[in-house]
Design a protein around this motif. Structure first.
Motif, PDB file in Angstrom:
ATOM      1  N   ALA A  20       0.907  -1.708  -0.323  1.00 47.08           N
ATOM      2  CA  ALA A  20      -0.032  -0.236  -0.006  1.00 47.08           C
ATOM      3  C   ALA A  20       0.589   1.439   0.165  1.00 47.08           C
ATOM      4  N   VAL A  21       2.291   1.125   0.904  1.00 43.18           N
ATOM      5  CA  VAL A  21       2.794   2.165   1.327  1.00 43.18           C
ATOM      6  C   VAL A  21       3.749   2.737  -0.395  1.00 43.18           C
ATOM      7  N   ASP A  31       0.610   8.907   1.167  1.00 42.08           N
ATOM      8  CA  ASP A  31       0.868   7.469   1.822  1.00 42.08           C
ATOM      9  C   ASP A  31      -0.471   7.041   2.453  1.00 42.08           C
ATOM     10  N   PRO A  32      -1.120   6.213   2.269  1.00 46.20           N
ATOM     11  CA  PRO A  32      -2.596   5.362   2.794  1.00 46.20           C
ATOM     12  C   PRO A  32      -2.704   5.889   4.323  1.00 46.20           C
ATOM     13  N   ARG A  33      -1.884   5.635   5.554  1.00 49.83           N
ATOM     14  CA  ARG A  33      -1.685   6.461   6.437  1.00 49.83           C
ATOM     15  C   ARG A  33      -2.380   7.000   6.928  1.00 49.83           C
ATOM     16  N   VAL A  45      -6.049   1.822   0.065  1.00 51.16           N
ATOM     17  CA  VAL A  45      -6.112   2.894  -0.962  1.00 51.16           C
ATOM     18  C   VAL A  45      -7.000   2.559  -2.145  1.00 51.16           C
ATOM     19  N   LEU A  46      -7.964   2.249  -2.247  1.00 49.21           N
ATOM     20  CA  LEU A  46      -9.127   2.231  -3.118  1.00 49.21           C
ATOM     21  C   LEU A  46     -10.009   3.220  -2.697  1.00 49.21           C
ATOM     22  N   ARG A  47     -10.271   3.618  -1.316  1.00 50.72           N
ATOM     23  CA  ARG A  47     -10.757   4.837  -0.904  1.00 50.72           C
ATOM     24  C   ARG A  47      -9.932   6.486  -1.591  1.00 50.72           C
TER      25      ARG A  47
END
Ligand code: G3P
Length: 206
Positions: A20-21, A31-33, A45-47
């Motif tokens: 994801a990162v 960054d997905p976080r 990540v889809l968001r």
């Protein structure tokens, strides 16, 4: 043995590759976080609205789970390693994904990686788990709930497919506990009716 330890460390390092990162960085995304559920996983990540990035995350995180197990299963026997070592490598890759050394120990929830690991154990077991997840995901459209239900079913499937005396049966119980444990915040959101549906976008800081 030292060799078993080397395989476990390798599996942990492979697991620490948070796709994801990595994918987000490579595609110039946030960054997905930092957005949505803040989880480095395909669902979050889809968001961002970037489907390709989510698919690559899913495939990468799944493939690494499979790779860690398959590598130990192929090369391990040359060093006298068997199913115990394969099971340890499976847990190590999952722990690497959840607590990655490369990314400040802020990892994901282990759904994709667990499915990959199951493919390394037994294809039928993996297909049963994957089908359960997909079915639940399509019916209820909530990624976390689908993952939690599928996780609970995995030991049941393992009981029948690999048998209660297999090392993989016990490993599947630990995997299910780890994955459900990582969904604590989702469980709270589910109980309070705040959990979102798959694909609902979130504001992404760029
Ligand atoms: O893959 C993890 C999924 O089950 C939940 O992710 O981002 O909705 O917390 P998320």
């Amino acid at each position: 043995t030292t060799t078993a330890f080397a395989f476990v460390v390798a599996a942990y390092l492979i697991g620490s590759l948070s796709f994801a990162v990595i994918v987000s960085r490579a595609m110039g995304m946030a960054d997905p976080r930092s957005y949505g559920s803040k989880n480095p996983g395909a669902t979050n990540v889809l968001r961002s609205g970037r489907k390709l990035a989510a698919v690559l995350t899913l495939l990468g995180d799944g493939a690494k789970g499979w790779l860690a197990v398959a590598l130990t299963a192929w090369v391990g026997p040359r060093y006298g390693l068997g199913e115990q070592a394969i099971a340890m490598a499976a847990l190590a890759v999952l722990i690497g994904h959840m607590w990655p050394v490369f990314f400040g120990f802020k990892g994901g929830k282990g759904v994709a990686t667990a499915v990959g690991v199951l493919f390394g154990f037994n294809v039928w077991l993996a297909l049963a788990a994957l089908a359960s997840w997909l079915f639940m995901a399509f019916v209820i459209k909530i990624s976390s709930l689908a993952a939690i239900v599928a996780s609970v079913l995995v030991p049941v499937y393992a009981y029948f497919i690999v048998g209660p005396h297999s090392v993989y049966f016990g490993t599947c119980i630990i995997i299910a506990i780890l994955v459900v444990h990582r969904h604590k915040s989702n469980l709270i959101n589910l109980l309070t009716g705040q959990e979102g549906k798959i694909g609902e976008k979130s504001d992404v800081a760029s």
